[in-house]
Design an enzyme around this catalytic site. Structure first.
Site, PDB file in Angstrom:
ATOM      1  N   LYS A  13      -3.834  -0.815   8.290  1.00 21.56           N
ATOM      2  CA  LYS A  13      -4.982  -1.195   9.128  1.00 21.56           C
ATOM      3  C   LYS A  13      -5.626  -2.487   8.609  1.00 21.56           C
ATOM      4  O   LYS A  13      -5.876  -3.419   9.365  1.00 21.56           O
ATOM      5  CB  LYS A  13      -6.035  -0.065   9.145  1.00 21.56           C
ATOM      6  N   ARG A  88     -14.008   7.916  11.735  1.00 23.20           N
ATOM      7  CA  ARG A  88     -13.051   8.712  10.975  1.00 23.20           C
ATOM      8  C   ARG A  88     -13.269  10.201  11.157  1.00 23.20           C
ATOM      9  O   ARG A  88     -12.569  11.005  10.534  1.00 23.20           O
ATOM     10  CB  ARG A  88     -13.268   8.389   9.520  1.00 23.20           C
ATOM     11  N   ARG A 127       0.046  -1.369  -3.843  1.00 24.32           N
ATOM     12  CA  ARG A 127      -0.922  -2.302  -3.241  1.00 24.32           C
ATOM     13  C   ARG A 127      -1.720  -3.049  -4.317  1.00 24.32           C
ATOM     14  O   ARG A 127      -2.168  -2.464  -5.293  1.00 24.32           O
ATOM     15  CB  ARG A 127      -1.901  -1.535  -2.350  1.00 24.32           C
ATOM     16  N   ARG A 160      -6.732  -0.594  -6.569  1.00 23.28           N
ATOM     17  CA  ARG A 160      -7.898   0.230  -6.247  1.00 23.28           C
ATOM     18  C   ARG A 160      -7.869   1.544  -7.022  1.00 23.28           C
ATOM     19  O   ARG A 160      -6.821   2.160  -7.137  1.00 23.28           O
ATOM     20  CB  ARG A 160      -7.940   0.494  -4.730  1.00 23.28           C
ATOM     21  N   ARG A 171      -6.654  11.915  -0.074  1.00 25.92           N
ATOM     22  CA  ARG A 171      -7.045  11.077   1.071  1.00 25.92           C
ATOM     23  C   ARG A 171      -6.179  11.394   2.288  1.00 25.92           C
ATOM     24  O   ARG A 171      -6.665  11.395   3.423  1.00 25.92           O
ATOM     25  CB  ARG A 171      -6.939   9.592   0.702  1.00 25.92           C
TER      26      ARG A 171
END
Ligand code: AP5
Length: 216
Positions: A13, A88, A127, A160, A171
């Site tokens: 996203k 969400r 990431r 992160r 998550r």
């Protein structure tokens, strides 16, 4: 023109929103980025959000909704925005509809970037994010020219805290329990368009741009 980018953690996203918002001159509103900025500056909002984010849980609806209401009321969002990470939950989606109706507006399209859960862990563990502006890289699929340095602004890249495998697992569970009902919510309104998020980044961008231009 208000668009909602939907998809699980790691679907792409943020990656897509950064490119598409620039290409179409749309404001990119990322709830995760706003929370992270508040966390970095240790604001009251950041302190409230911290524990939830570290556990991979959602920040409570009333806190998140107030934050987005404030963000969307700023002048740069008057012509619309590309929403990434919000809504969400069904309560957030209903509240967004009310907020936009007050402005005489509405969501016009919900691109849903679909990626199977088993791919998401690999995406998130590889990431790297830029410290200054949140530009997103992946060590295999979208590497920076120089390891650890952002191509676009030269700032440091970091991993992160919530990308640790155990937090990612939580998550994804939270996404499946609390966010995935939005797929049917928006499908029912005729706004959902599903994109294959397993395709290379540039191919997803191309399809996304085609879909958005249809409603512009
Ligand atoms: P947030 O920051 O929104 O995280 P998220 O939704 O879990 O999404 P991510 O940012 O992890 O993934 P993404 O889909 O943007 O993927 P990306 O483009 O980076 O939220 C963080 C936290 O804040 C939440 O857990 C919650 O606590 C809180 N929060 C935020 N919003 C909230 C809300 N509305 N309500 C309550 N709480 C909220 O890509 C991932 C990786 O894959 C990158 O390395 C990228 O390079 C790579 N990649 C992308 N696309 C491709 C591709 N096509 N092929 C190969 N690799 C790809």
């Amino acid at each position: 023109m208000y668009l909602v980018l939907l998809g699980p953690p790691g679907a792409g996203k943020g990656t897509q929103a950064q490119v598409v918002s620039k290409e179409l001159n749309l404001v990119h509103v990322s709830s995760g980025d706003i929370f992270r900025e508040n966390l970095k500056n240790m604001t009251e909002l950041g302190k409230v959000a911290q524990g939830y984010m570290e556990r991979g849980e959602l920040v409570p609806d009333e806190v998140t909704i107030a934050m987005i209401r404030d963000r969307l009321s700023r002048p740069d969002c008057a012509q619309g925005a590309l929403l990434d990470g919000f809504p969400r939950t069904p309560a957030q989606a209903e509240e967004l509809d009310r907020m936009l109706a007050e402005l005489g507006d509405r969501v016009v399209l919900v691109p849903y970037i679909s990626v199977p859960s088993q791919i998401l862990v690999e995406r998130l563990s590889g990431r790297w994010t830029c410290r200054a502006q949140g530009h997103i890289y992946h060590q295999m699929y979208n590497p920076p020219k120089q390891a650890g340095v952002c191509d676009l602004d030269g700032s440091e890249l970091y991993q992160r805290e919530d990308d640790k495998p155990e937090t990612v697992k939580r998550r994804i569970e939270v996404y499946l329990e609390q966010t995935s009902p939005l797929i049917e919510y928006y499908r029912g309104k005729g706004l959902l368009v599903e994109l294959d998020g397993t395709q290379p980044i540039e191919d997803v961008t191309e399809t996304l741009l085609v879909e958005i231009r249809k409603v512009m």
